[in-house]
Enzyme design. Structure first.
Site, PDB file in Angstrom:
ATOM      1  N   ASP A  13       0.810  -1.226   0.000  1.00 10.77           N
ATOM      2  CA  ASP A  13       0.000   0.000   0.000  1.00 10.77           C
ATOM      3  C   ASP A  13       0.840   1.273   0.000  1.00 10.77           C
ATOM      4  OD1 ASP A  13      -2.220  -1.665   0.134  1.00 10.77           O
ATOM      5  OD2 ASP A  13      -2.236  -1.638   2.324  1.00 10.77           O
ATOM      6  N   GLY A  15       1.587   3.039  -2.527  1.00 16.81           N
ATOM      7  CA  GLY A  15       1.214   3.953  -3.614  1.00 16.81           C
ATOM      8  C   GLY A  15       1.757   3.472  -4.950  1.00 16.81           C
ATOM      9  N   LYS A  16       1.945   2.150  -5.056  1.00 24.24           N
ATOM     10  CA  LYS A  16       2.491   1.576  -6.305  1.00 24.24           C
ATOM     11  C   LYS A  16       1.565   1.884  -7.482  1.00 24.24           C
ATOM     12  CE  LYS A  16       2.323  -2.416  -4.329  1.00 24.24           C
ATOM     13  NZ  LYS A  16       2.009  -2.068  -2.930  1.00 24.24           N
ATOM     14  N   ALA A  39      -4.142  -7.669  -3.723  1.00 26.94           N
ATOM     15  CA  ALA A  39      -3.679  -6.316  -4.002  1.00 26.94           C
ATOM     16  C   ALA A  39      -4.864  -5.382  -4.208  1.00 26.94           C
ATOM     17  CB  ALA A  39      -2.816  -6.313  -5.264  1.00 26.94           C
ATOM     18  N   GLY A  40      -4.687  -4.126  -3.816  1.00 30.75           N
ATOM     19  CA  GLY A  40      -5.651  -3.080  -4.136  1.00 30.75           C
ATOM     20  C   GLY A  40      -4.841  -1.854  -4.506  1.00 30.75           C
ATOM     21  N   HIS A  41      -4.819  -1.528  -5.778  1.00 26.98           N
ATOM     22  CA  HIS A  41      -3.984  -0.422  -6.256  1.00 26.98           C
ATOM     23  C   HIS A  41      -4.891   0.733  -6.678  1.00 26.98           C
ATOM     24  CE1 HIS A  41      -0.388  -3.310  -7.136  1.00 26.98           C
ATOM     25  NE2 HIS A  41      -0.816  -3.357  -5.896  1.00 26.98           N
ATOM     26  N   ARG A 144       2.060 -28.931  -7.315  1.00 23.38           N
ATOM     27  CA  ARG A 144       1.852 -29.467  -8.667  1.00 23.38           C
ATOM     28  C   ARG A 144       0.469 -30.082  -8.865  1.00 23.38           C
ATOM     29  NH1 ARG A 144       7.489 -32.400  -8.182  1.00 23.38           N
ATOM     30  NH2 ARG A 144       6.510 -32.673  -6.161  1.00 23.38           N
ATOM     31  N   GLN A 230       1.849  -6.088  -3.237  1.00 20.76           N
ATOM     32  CA  GLN A 230       2.307  -6.230  -1.848  1.00 20.76           C
ATOM     33  C   GLN A 230       3.602  -5.430  -1.652  1.00 20.76           C
ATOM     34  OE1 GLN A 230       1.213  -9.562  -3.463  1.00 20.76           O
ATOM     35  NE2 GLN A 230      -0.651  -8.508  -2.941  1.00 20.76           N
ATOM     36  N   GLY A 308     -10.796  -2.928   3.334  1.00 18.64           N
ATOM     37  CA  GLY A 308     -11.351  -1.816   4.107  1.00 18.64           C
ATOM     38  C   GLY A 308     -10.858  -1.786   5.556  1.00 18.64           C
ATOM     39  N   VAL A 420       2.685  14.170  -3.483  1.00 19.59           N
ATOM     40  CA  VAL A 420       2.107  15.088  -2.489  1.00 19.59           C
ATOM     41  C   VAL A 420       0.575  15.067  -2.503  1.00 19.59           C
ATOM     42  CG1 VAL A 420       4.118  16.621  -2.407  1.00 19.59           C
ATOM     43  CG2 VAL A 420       2.348  17.002  -4.142  1.00 19.59           C
ATOM     44  N   GLY A 421       0.001  14.050  -3.109  1.00 20.81           N
ATOM     45  CA  GLY A 421      -1.450  13.910  -3.149  1.00 20.81           C
ATOM     46  C   GLY A 421      -1.792  12.664  -3.938  1.00 20.81           C
TER      47      GLY A 421
HETATM   48  P1  GDP Z   1      -0.755   0.421  -3.536  1.00 23.44           P
HETATM   49  O1  GDP Z   1      -1.364  -0.868  -3.069  1.00 23.44           O
HETATM   50  O2  GDP Z   1       0.713   0.457  -3.284  1.00 23.44           O
HETATM   51  O3  GDP Z   1      -1.093   0.746  -4.955  1.00 23.44           O
HETATM   52  O4  GDP Z   1      -1.396   1.563  -2.628  1.00 23.44           O
HETATM   53  P2  GDP Z   1      -2.953   1.714  -2.210  1.00 23.44           P
HETATM   54  O5  GDP Z   1      -3.719   2.203  -3.362  1.00 23.44           O
HETATM   55  O6  GDP Z   1      -3.437   0.479  -1.533  1.00 23.44           O
HETATM   56  O7  GDP Z   1      -2.836   2.790  -1.055  1.00 23.44           O
HETATM   57  C1  GDP Z   1      -2.284   4.047  -1.270  1.00 23.44           C
HETATM   58  C2  GDP Z   1      -3.352   5.105  -0.912  1.00 23.44           C
HETATM   59  O8  GDP Z   1      -2.738   6.358  -0.814  1.00 23.44           O
HETATM   60  C3  GDP Z   1      -4.425   5.242  -1.957  1.00 23.44           C
HETATM   61  O9  GDP Z   1      -5.618   5.636  -1.338  1.00 23.44           O
HETATM   62  C4  GDP Z   1      -3.889   6.374  -2.833  1.00 23.44           C
HETATM   63  O10 GDP Z   1      -4.915   7.066  -3.531  1.00 23.44           O
HETATM   64  C5  GDP Z   1      -3.253   7.245  -1.805  1.00 23.44           C
HETATM   65  N1  GDP Z   1      -2.083   8.039  -2.238  1.00 23.44           N
HETATM   66  C6  GDP Z   1      -1.069   7.684  -3.068  1.00 23.44           C
HETATM   67  N2  GDP Z   1      -0.129   8.654  -3.099  1.00 23.44           N
HETATM   68  C7  GDP Z   1      -0.550   9.627  -2.266  1.00 23.44           C
HETATM   69  C8  GDP Z   1       0.001  10.865  -1.840  1.00 23.44           C
HETATM   70  O11 GDP Z   1       1.093  11.272  -2.216  1.00 23.44           O
HETATM   71  N3  GDP Z   1      -0.726  11.601  -0.931  1.00 23.44           N
HETATM   72  C9  GDP Z   1      -1.932  11.176  -0.464  1.00 23.44           C
HETATM   73  N4  GDP Z   1      -2.557  11.937   0.421  1.00 23.44           N
HETATM   74  N5  GDP Z   1      -2.482  10.013  -0.850  1.00 23.44           N
HETATM   75  C10 GDP Z   1      -1.794   9.249  -1.725  1.00 23.44           C
HETATM   76  P1  IMO Z   2      -0.986  -4.135  -2.265  1.00 18.67           P
HETATM   77  O1  IMO Z   2      -0.531  -4.680  -3.603  1.00 18.67           O
HETATM   78  C1  IMO Z   2      -1.032  -4.591   2.055  1.00 18.67           C
HETATM   79  C2  IMO Z   2      -1.111  -8.706   3.604  1.00 18.67           C
HETATM   80  C3  IMO Z   2      -2.357  -9.136   4.338  1.00 18.67           C
HETATM   81  C4  IMO Z   2      -1.758 -10.135   5.321  1.00 18.67           C
HETATM   82  C5  IMO Z   2      -0.670 -10.804   4.490  1.00 18.67           C
HETATM   83  C6  IMO Z   2      -1.093 -12.132   3.872  1.00 18.67           C
HETATM   84  O2  IMO Z   2      -2.274  -3.401  -2.334  1.00 18.67           O
HETATM   85  O3  IMO Z   2       0.117  -3.378  -1.614  1.00 18.67           O
HETATM   86  P2  IMO Z   2      -2.661 -12.776   1.806  1.00 18.67           P
HETATM   87  O4  IMO Z   2      -4.116 -12.516   1.569  1.00 18.67           O
HETATM   88  O5  IMO Z   2      -1.768 -12.214   0.757  1.00 18.67           O
HETATM   89  O6  IMO Z   2      -2.364 -14.218   2.103  1.00 18.67           O
HETATM   90  O7  IMO Z   2      -2.329 -11.989   3.199  1.00 18.67           O
HETATM   91  O8  IMO Z   2      -0.335  -9.887   3.466  1.00 18.67           O
HETATM   92  N1  IMO Z   2      -1.345  -8.166   2.233  1.00 18.67           N
HETATM   93  C7  IMO Z   2      -1.278  -6.870   1.920  1.00 18.67           C
HETATM   94  N2  IMO Z   2      -1.071  -5.786   2.698  1.00 18.67           N
HETATM   95  N3  IMO Z   2      -1.156  -4.457   0.719  1.00 18.67           N
HETATM   96  C8  IMO Z   2      -1.329  -5.543  -0.074  1.00 18.67           C
HETATM   97  O9  IMO Z   2      -1.317  -5.461  -1.418  1.00 18.67           O
HETATM   98  C9  IMO Z   2      -1.442  -6.818   0.521  1.00 18.67           C
HETATM   99  N4  IMO Z   2      -1.633  -8.065   0.052  1.00 18.67           N
HETATM  100  C10 IMO Z   2      -1.560  -8.885   1.104  1.00 18.67           C
HETATM  101  O10 IMO Z   2      -2.960  -8.044   4.984  1.00 18.67           O
HETATM  102  O11 IMO Z   2      -1.116  -9.449   6.370  1.00 18.67           O
HETATM  103 MG    MG Z   3      -2.912  -1.538  -1.821  1.00 15.55          MG
END
Ligand code: GDP
Ligand code: IMO
Ligand code: MG
Length: 437
Positions: A13, A15-16, A39-41, A144, A230, A308, A420-421
């Site tokens: 999480d 910010g990938k 993953a949730g990007h 396998r 991750q 969430g 920065v956002g």
């Molecule tokens: P990812 O899994 O690495 O793609 O990251 P996530 O999307 O799960 O979580 C990053 C959160 O931070 C998301 O809600 C983005 O919209 C938000 N975000 C990313 N970059 C920034 C930033 O520079 N500032 C702020 N305030 N939010 C950001």
């Molecule tokens: P992104 O790509 C943050 C965490 C879970 C748990 C552990 C194992 O959005 O950064 P799993 O369901 O993979 O067997 O859970 O890994 N986890 C993450 N934490 N961002 C993620 O993906 C994650 N994907 C898995 O919360 O601790």
């Molecule tokens: Mg994420």
């Protein structure tokens, strides 16, 4: 032409998604190579938010190909849902924009059930998985006995594979359900076969030999962006085992998980928040269970994009960043969410740990040691200014510049991007990784 891997340098999480969406402009294609819909990007463009779980974060750019590599585990119903949602919004107009490797493994209903019931059985020592069936699906792959995308397109073979695997999975589920006092879920071969054959038929136009496709693109000099999911500390080999996911999240897996040789990779860009978060169980030395942790969660909107769940929040951990630099071979770092630190009087960066009275500067290999360490902090003055309008490094407040410079020193990696956002435009790109040096 350089190919670039984007990797989470912390516990996910970072910010990938935002960074990949931003950099897609400079690439011809984006490849996911591991993980699944755990993953949730999040991408925000012109105020409009998109959360992607399986489709690479380049998909909002028409004409850029998105590839789901062999290293990904695919929940086909989730993927179909994501495709439909994008199409409904006018994206993915051309089906050729999305490719799915025929060798990617599939997540079945028993994987999700096993994931959830095993977590229940773990009680207080639960990993806190996302419950998406990721671990059990990778287990079947390594044992396998997995079922791949290519098998979904072959009904006879699919029937045979489901007939082999479903009774074994139900045996384990029976025991777990008995422990949990739950009814054993009704799963039968014809129903699973019908559902997954239909999903296979729906996804068929996208299923290809992705390795062959990508190797041809490399030969033609295409620029490829590899999108990690991750983060480094969740890597099954290099993370805080056993509190990890079930795949290799580090840059080395970009080659394996997409079917290219390691020579196809030129640069690795790590993504780190300006502080640290973690979802789920496991050690987190700089975690803040106080008002500042609460402020980071609130201002940073730190709630999981997949489940969430509230994210655990803490100060930046330089020991973790140095470790990520080492195991990924980081070329540069994107520092995200710097804006979230505005208004904090004093900032802390952890640069070493105290382990049983001894100062250590490297991440301990044993998670029980990591759970025991006390962070050794250095303090830096904060800033009050809001950063959302900043577009160049010079526009940053002096103390924010100092903070960024200190992150570079502590991690040993140049900061090449400052975010920065959440919006695509709210970024300072100091060095474009696709530009040859
Ligand atoms: P990812 O899994 O690495 O793609 O990251 P996530 O999307 O799960 O979580 C990053 C959160 O931070 C998301 O809600 C983005 O919209 C938000 N975000 C990313 N970059 C920034 C930033 O520079 N500032 C702020 N305030 N939010 C950001
Ligand atoms: P992104 O790509 C943050 C965490 C879970 C748990 C552990 C194992 O959005 O950064 P799993 O369901 O993979 O067997 O859970 O890994 N986890 C993450 N934490 N961002 C993620 O993906 C994650 N994907 C898995 O919360 O601790
Ligand atoms: Mg994420």
């Amino acid at each position: 032409m350089p190919n670039v891997v984007v990797i989470g340098a912390q516990w996910g999480d970072e910010g990938k998604g935002k960074v990949v969406d931003l950099l897609t402009e400079h690439a011809q294609m984006v490849v996911r190579f591991q993980g699944g819909n755990n993953a949730g990007h999040t991408l925000v463009v012109g105020g409009q938010k998109t959360v992607l779980h399986l489709i690479p974060s380049g998909i909002l750019h028409p004409g850029k190909t998105c590839v789901i590599g062999n290293g990904v585990v695919v929940d086909p119903a989730v993927l179909v849902g994501e495709i439909d949602a994008l199409k409904a919004r006018g994206f993915l107009k051309d089906d050729a924009q999305l490719l799915i490797s025929d060798n990617a493994h599939v997540i079945f209903p028993w994987h999700k059930l096993l994931d959830s019931f095993r977590e229940k059985a773990r009680g207080g020592s639960a990993i806190g998985t996302t419950g998406r069936g990721i671990g059990p699906s990778y287990e079947d792959k390594v044992a396998r006995r997995g079922i791949r995308m290519r098998d979904l397109l072959n009904p006879d073979r699919l029937r045979k594979r489901i007939e082999e695997r479903l009774p074994q999975a139900l045996e384990e589920l029976k025991d777990l359900c008995a422990q949990a006092g739950a009814d054993v879920p009704q799963l039968e071969v014809p129903q699973v076969l019908a559902e997954f054959s239909a999903l296979g038929a729906r996804l068929k136009p996208y299923v290809h030999d992705a390795s062959l496709y990508l190797s041809e693109q490399v030969r033609r000099g295409a620029r490829i962006l590899f999108e990690g999911a991750q983060g480094t500390l969740l890597d099954v080999d290099h993370g805080t085992y056993p509190f990890v996911t079930s795949s290799n999240c580090v840059a080395g897996n970009a080659a394996v998980g997409s079917g290219l040789g390691p020579t196809a990779i030129d640069k690795v860009m790590g993504i780190s928040k300006a502080y640290t978060t973690r979802v789920g169980g496991g050690p987190f030395p700089t975690e803040l269970n106080d008002a500042i942790g609460e402020q980071l969660r609130k201002v940073g909107d730190e709630f999981g994009a997949t489940t969430g769940r509230p994210r655990r929040c803490g100060w930046l951990d330089g020991v973790v960043l140095r470790y990520a630099a080492r195991v990924n071979g980081l070329w540069g770092m994107a520092l995200t969410k710097l804006d979230v630190l505005s208004g904090l009087k004093t900032l802390q960066i952890c640069n070493a740990y105290d382990l049983d009275g001894q100062k250590i500067t490297e991440l301990p290999g044993d998670y029980e040691d990591l759970a025991r360490v006390k962070p050794i902090y250095e303090s830096m003055p904060g800033w009050d200014e809001k950063l959302a309008g900043v577009r160049t490094f010079d526009e940053l407040p002096e103390n924010a510049k100092r903070y960024v410079r200190r992150v570079e020193e502590v991690s040993g990696v140049p900061v090449v991007c400052v975010s920065v956002g959440a919006d695509r435009g709210e970024t300072v790109l100091l060095q474009n990784p696709f530009r040859a040096e």
